[in-house]
Design an enzyme around this catalytic site. Sequence first.
Site, PDB file in Angstrom:
ATOM      1  N   GLY A 138      31.581   3.123  46.807  1.00 47.52           N
ATOM      2  CA  GLY A 138      31.860   1.863  46.135  1.00 47.52           C
ATOM      3  C   GLY A 138      32.583   1.964  44.812  1.00 47.52           C
ATOM      4  N   ALA A 168      33.581   2.751  62.532  1.00 50.26           N
ATOM      5  CA  ALA A 168      33.220   3.838  63.444  1.00 50.26           C
ATOM      6  C   ALA A 168      34.516   4.271  64.113  1.00 50.26           C
ATOM      7  CB  ALA A 168      32.189   3.384  64.481  1.00 50.26           C
ATOM      8  N   MET A 169      35.170   5.250  63.491  1.00 52.89           N
ATOM      9  CA  MET A 169      36.463   5.730  64.003  1.00 52.89           C
ATOM     10  C   MET A 169      36.242   6.785  65.092  1.00 52.89           C
ATOM     11  SD  MET A 169      37.988   3.952  61.743  1.00 52.89           S
ATOM     12  CE  MET A 169      39.688   4.279  62.130  1.00 52.89           C
ATOM     13  N   GLY A 170      35.113   7.494  65.016  1.00 50.16           N
ATOM     14  CA  GLY A 170      34.841   8.558  65.989  1.00 50.16           C
ATOM     15  C   GLY A 170      35.484   9.881  65.618  1.00 50.16           C
ATOM     16  N   LEU A 171      35.591  10.132  64.310  1.00 47.16           N
ATOM     17  CA  LEU A 171      36.136  11.403  63.825  1.00 47.16           C
ATOM     18  C   LEU A 171      37.472  11.774  64.487  1.00 47.16           C
ATOM     19  CD1 LEU A 171      32.721  13.306  63.750  1.00 47.16           C
ATOM     20  CD2 LEU A 171      34.048  12.654  61.738  1.00 47.16           C
ATOM     21  N   CYS A 182      28.331  12.074  58.783  1.00 46.21           N
ATOM     22  CA  CYS A 182      28.825  10.916  59.539  1.00 46.21           C
ATOM     23  C   CYS A 182      27.608  10.287  60.223  1.00 46.21           C
ATOM     24  CB  CYS A 182      29.856  11.352  60.575  1.00 46.21           C
ATOM     25  SG  CYS A 182      30.354   9.993  61.651  1.00 46.21           S
ATOM     26  N   SER A 204      37.354  11.759  51.733  1.00 48.26           N
ATOM     27  CA  SER A 204      37.751  12.116  53.097  1.00 48.26           C
ATOM     28  C   SER A 204      37.799  10.879  53.992  1.00 48.26           C
ATOM     29  CB  SER A 204      36.742  13.108  53.669  1.00 48.26           C
ATOM     30  OG  SER A 204      37.101  13.450  54.988  1.00 48.26           O
TER      31      SER A 204
HETATM   32  C1  DHB Z   1      33.378   8.288  60.479  1.00 46.64           C
HETATM   33  C2  DHB Z   1      33.056   9.468  59.837  1.00 46.64           C
HETATM   34  C3  DHB Z   1      32.272   9.441  58.705  1.00 46.64           C
HETATM   35  O1  DHB Z   1      31.903  10.559  58.027  1.00 46.64           O
HETATM   36  C4  DHB Z   1      31.816   8.225  58.214  1.00 46.64           C
HETATM   37  O2  DHB Z   1      31.049   8.216  57.122  1.00 46.64           O
HETATM   38  C5  DHB Z   1      32.138   7.053  58.847  1.00 46.64           C
HETATM   39  C6  DHB Z   1      32.936   7.087  59.982  1.00 46.64           C
HETATM   40  C7  DHB Z   1      34.171   8.269  61.740  1.00 46.64           C
HETATM   41  O3  DHB Z   1      35.112   9.058  61.903  1.00 46.64           O
HETATM   42  O4  DHB Z   1      33.871   7.453  62.592  1.00 46.64           O
END
Ligand code: DHB
Length: 317
Positions: free
Chosen positions: A245, A73-76, A131, A23
């Site tokens: 990994g 860190a995308m922020g979902l 996350c 994902s």
């Molecule tokens: C994000 C989400 C995750 O589950 C993760 O492991 C790392 C980053 C996110 O969207 O920031």
Amino acid sequence: MPVADLAVQLAGVPLRNPLVLASGIWGESGDSLLGAWNAGAGAVITKSIGSTPRPGYPNPTIETYGRWGMLNAMGLPNPGIDDYPKEIARARDAGATVIGSVFGGDADEFARLAGRMEATGVAALELNLSCPHAEGYGTEVGGTPEAVETIVRSVRRAVHVPVIAKITPNTADPAALAEAAERGGAAAVSAINTLRALAIDVRLRRPVLAHGLGGLSGAAIKPVGLACVWQIAQRVSIPVIGVGGVATAEDALEYLMAGASAVEVGTAVAFEGIDIFRRLGTGLAALLDELEIPSAAAAVGLARRPPDAPGGPSHAR
Ligand code: DHB
């Protein structure tokens, strides 16, 4: 020509091979999911989808460490569940085995989202309980055994497809989270999600990522993932999906031997592109042949300890 059989069963879902698109990587649109399927993935997992659209955090969102790791860190970020079914339909209609990932802020939200996701025709659901940095989501709501069990149970009551709990390594006893998922009715658990991590820019005197904390993935975390999978596989009877990994066939086989029934591939796709699935598939079959292991399924758990050996189940805690 390699002869080893790569097909595996995962919680009742037949997979043509154990190499699954993780994902969050390459899985936002139907076309990208389909691209991973056409490149040879055994199944593809969507980006984590929430109740409403989220733009995600401002840049910078990613820092890389050569080829050994990635911090993000995308922020979902995601289009929200109302808009997403058409993307899944695109990939499913073309024949892909799609697993839907969802994230919610509590058990009720997870259950609602799971029902909506199931209605798109996904083969299974993966719950993002892990996350490592999003406020109100991930480990903040799914980081304890009690929370995992409650959320999984409420999702289980709402859907019929297999429920996979993706658990965090950011805790003293990740296998206790897997045991909680099993009690709640999960059909499988995936381990691990990213490790909470930080990078600092000394010239700017602040964290590199706009959000500060991020999640570390890639080769750097493979030994951590393997340890979690190895322990979990000795403490639950549901299948485990190894994540963390995987970039080579040997990495994938390590996870299978540790007790995983399948593996997810994420960061290596970001680094090497989607054709990695073709290379991994060919390489895994060749490696199994070389080691005279007849199939991927036959490799599962080969490196598990007998029950009473040092480090075996009774010592695994
Ligand atoms: C994000 C989400 C995750 O589950 C993760 O492991 C790392 C980053 C996110 O969207 O920031």
